[in-house]
Design a protein around this motif. Structure first.
Motif, PDB file in Angstrom:
ATOM      1  N   TYR A   1      10.507   8.288  -2.790  1.00  8.72           N
ATOM      2  CA  TYR A   1       9.194   8.929  -2.865  1.00  8.72           C
ATOM      3  C   TYR A   1       8.702   8.990  -4.314  1.00  8.72           C
ATOM      4  O   TYR A   1       7.506   8.860  -4.580  1.00  8.72           O
ATOM      5  N   GLU A   2       9.629   9.210  -5.238  1.00  5.72           N
ATOM      6  CA  GLU A   2       9.265   9.314  -6.647  1.00  5.72           C
ATOM      7  C   GLU A   2       8.577   8.030  -7.116  1.00  5.72           C
ATOM      8  O   GLU A   2       7.566   8.073  -7.819  1.00  5.72           O
ATOM      9  N   ASP A   3       9.138   6.880  -6.725  1.00  5.42           N
ATOM     10  CA  ASP A   3       8.527   5.600  -7.087  1.00  5.42           C
ATOM     11  C   ASP A   3       7.187   5.410  -6.386  1.00  5.42           C
ATOM     12  O   ASP A   3       6.229   4.885  -6.966  1.00  5.42           O
ATOM     13  N   ALA A   4       7.118   5.837  -5.117  1.00  3.75           N
ATOM     14  CA  ALA A   4       5.872   5.681  -4.360  1.00  3.75           C
ATOM     15  C   ALA A   4       4.737   6.441  -5.027  1.00  3.75           C
ATOM     16  O   ALA A   4       3.601   5.935  -5.109  1.00  3.75           O
TER      17      ALA A   4
ATOM     18  N   PRO B   1       0.824  -1.215   0.000  1.00  2.00           N
ATOM     19  CA  PRO B   1       0.000   0.000   0.000  1.00  2.00           C
ATOM     20  C   PRO B   1       0.858   1.266   0.000  1.00  2.00           C
ATOM     21  O   PRO B   1       1.978   1.286   0.531  1.00  2.00           O
ATOM     22  N   LEU B   2       0.312   2.306  -0.589  1.00  2.00           N
ATOM     23  CA  LEU B   2       1.052   3.563  -0.721  1.00  2.00           C
ATOM     24  C   LEU B   2       1.544   4.078   0.624  1.00  2.00           C
ATOM     25  O   LEU B   2       2.699   4.494   0.751  1.00  2.00           O
ATOM     26  N   TYR B   3       0.688   4.062   1.647  1.00  2.00           N
ATOM     27  CA  TYR B   3       1.098   4.583   2.949  1.00  2.00           C
ATOM     28  C   TYR B   3       2.308   3.825   3.493  1.00  2.00           C
ATOM     29  O   TYR B   3       3.260   4.429   3.997  1.00  2.00           O
ATOM     30  N   ASP B   4       2.276   2.509   3.367  1.00  2.00           N
ATOM     31  CA  ASP B   4       3.414   1.703   3.836  1.00  2.00           C
ATOM     32  C   ASP B   4       4.665   2.018   3.018  1.00  2.00           C
ATOM     33  O   ASP B   4       5.780   2.070   3.562  1.00  2.00           O
ATOM     34  N   ARG B   5       4.502   2.217   1.736  1.00  4.37           N
ATOM     35  CA  ARG B   5       5.643   2.484   0.857  1.00  4.37           C
ATOM     36  C   ARG B   5       6.303   3.815   1.213  1.00  4.37           C
ATOM     37  O   ARG B   5       7.526   3.962   1.182  1.00  4.37           O
ATOM     38  N   VAL B   6       5.478   4.802   1.569  1.00  6.74           N
ATOM     39  CA  VAL B   6       6.006   6.114   1.938  1.00  6.74           C
ATOM     40  C   VAL B   6       6.569   6.100   3.351  1.00  6.74           C
ATOM     41  O   VAL B   6       7.669   6.612   3.613  1.00  6.74           O
ATOM     42  N   THR B   7       5.827   5.500   4.273  1.00  5.84           N
ATOM     43  CA  THR B   7       6.108   5.677   5.697  1.00  5.84           C
ATOM     44  C   THR B   7       6.987   4.598   6.298  1.00  5.84           C
ATOM     45  O   THR B   7       7.804   4.880   7.191  1.00  5.84           O
TER      46      THR B   7
END
Length: 453
Positions: free
Chosen positions: A406-409, A394-400
């Motif tokens: 971040y660019e890939d996220a 999930p995006l949140y997990d990928r960022v946090t």
């Protein structure tokens, strides 16, 4: 290791400046940090703070120089959102798919501790030193009581600007030819409020949750402190029906809170005092380029890329700038210009990406967290991730909770959104989401998109 000991000035004794000083000191630089304000350890904080949310990128930067454990002592884990609905009901939304947590930390408490830790490393601090200008070619600072002089000139091998969204170092760089700069203020301001501890020092509400009162165009959040209190932040438009402009009397404030945040009546006993005493602060996104000048000057953290706070990544992104710069200094210790060029090329796309993600996340926090479809979508993503961890994060997990760029996220998150938009259109999805049919449909969409997410 350096073949020559360099003399470096850092503008700004905030979180990024102090951590950068520790990193450079460990690389055998002579480091002096200048700040226009008094020593933060000796002053009362201003009442305009939003508590910090330390996550994986931040901890990685702290642990790499051995100070993470000292800071964990003042950090409180938050493994979920606590969503306070208007009718007084409460729901919870876990953060990480594997139980991960973000950590609430008082900004002033962390800053004070980090100044102590930097001093122990041998970093020199010069407080009450107002930098008004810098000679980019000679790395000379001009310091004085006001911008018209007289000035004391101090020359260094390098000057690093960590002096925030309204950086004086960047202000000088903006006067170069072909320097791109933009800033965008939200029509949303914020004001700090406080939930005090119980008489016995315990927390009035769950300290291990990030508390959100989502109300559409405005919202209230609360993050716990280690003294039993919570730092609350009211985000609201400057103008409009429910706005700082309209709510300007105690009577109107009471009516507003009774209607939209009725369950906080006993939590915030000093509401009127906090609301009318603490300043109303603004939220700005600032972007610029280039971040560096030859081998003399570089911007880092908010001075290069100020973002709004809705992803909790401002500090984490600034700390990640430091780790990227540090790795390049290890790789090219005697070619600072190469270091600077690669540093800005690596970090600029990621800074732009987290700026966009942070802007978008206000809508999620203020509106979607109270939406049944959104909450179901989060459940489906977590369920599918456990079934196919190699295909979905999930995006949140990928960022946090990762160190993925971040660019890939941002790019992968956009692809995931297209998939989930289709999944949420399935008939009876609320009743039949945990089925092989839904699993196979997501797999089919991923194959169709040909995107490794």
């Amino acid at each position: 290791m350096l073949t020559e000991k360099k003399d470096v000035a850092i503008a700004g004794a905030g979180l990024v400046g102090t951590l950068l000083g520790i990193y450079l000191k460990k690389k055998n630089y002579k480091v002096t940090i200048f700040d226009r304000s008094a020593d933060i350890r000796k002053v009362k904080f201003s009442g305009r703070s939003i508590n910090l949310a330390m996550s994986t990128r931040g901890w990685n930067a702290l642990d790499r120089v051995g100070i993470g454990d000292a800071i964990r002592k003042i950090a409180i884990p938050m493994d979920k959102r606590a969503i306070h609905l208007k009718d007084g009901s409460l729901t919870f939304q876990p953060y990480g798919i594997n139980g991960e947590a973000i950590y609430s930390i008082s900004r002033s408490g962390l800053n004070r501790l980090m100044v102590d830790l930097a001093e122990k490393e041998g970093v020199n601090f010069e407080f009450n030193q107002k930098i008004w200008d810098v000679n980019l070619d000679t790395a000379t600072l001009y310091i004085g009581e006001n911008e018209h002089g007289p000035f004391e000139q101090k020359t260094f091998d390098m000057v690093l600007g960590a002096d925030g969204a309204f950086s004086r170092i960047r202000h000088r760089m903006q006067r170069q030819n072909r320097f791109d700069y933009s800033q965008y203020f939200l029509n949303i301001g914020y004001k700090e409020l406080t939930i005090p501890p119980n008489a016995d020092g315990s927390h009035k509400i769950d300290p291990n949750s990030f508390h959100i009162w989502p109300r559409g165009e405005f919202m209230l959040i609360a993050l716990s402190n280690d003294d039993g209190s919570f730092t609350c932040t009211l985000f609201m438009p400057f103008e409009g029906e429910n706005s700082f402009e309209k709510i300007h009397t105690e009577e109107k404030l009471n009516v507003f809170f009774n209607e939209y945040f009725s369950d906080t009546k006993d939590l915030i006993p000093n509401l009127q005092h906090d609301y009318f005493t603490n300043p109303t602060s603004s939220l700005v996104t600032m972007q610029c380029y280039p971040w560096t000048y030859k081998d003399k000057v570089a911007l880092i953290g908010d001075s290069a890329h100020a973002i709004v706070p809705f992803y909790g990544q401002g500090m984490n992104a600034g700390f990640e700038d430091i780790t990227a710069l540090s790795d390049l200094l290890d790789k090219f210790p005697d070619d600072i210009q190469m270091v600077f060029e690669k540093y800005q090329a690596i970090r600029k796309p990621n800074a732009d990406a987290i700026a966009e993600l942070s802007y978008r996340n206000f809508i999620e926090m203020s509106t979607k967290t109270a939406d049944a479809d959104f909450l179901l979508q989060k459940k489906i993503e977590a369920w599918f991730t456990k079934l196919h961890p190699e295909k979905w994060l999930p995006l949140y997990d990928r960022v946090t909770f990762s160190l993925n760029p971040y660019e890939d996220a941002l790019a992968i998150g956009d692809s995931q959104k297209m998939v989930m938009d289709e999944v949420m259109k399935l008939p009876n999805i609320h009743e039949n989401w945990q089925t092989a049919e839904v699993e196979n449909y997501i797999l089919e969409l991923l194959r169709k998109n040909k995107t490794d997410i």
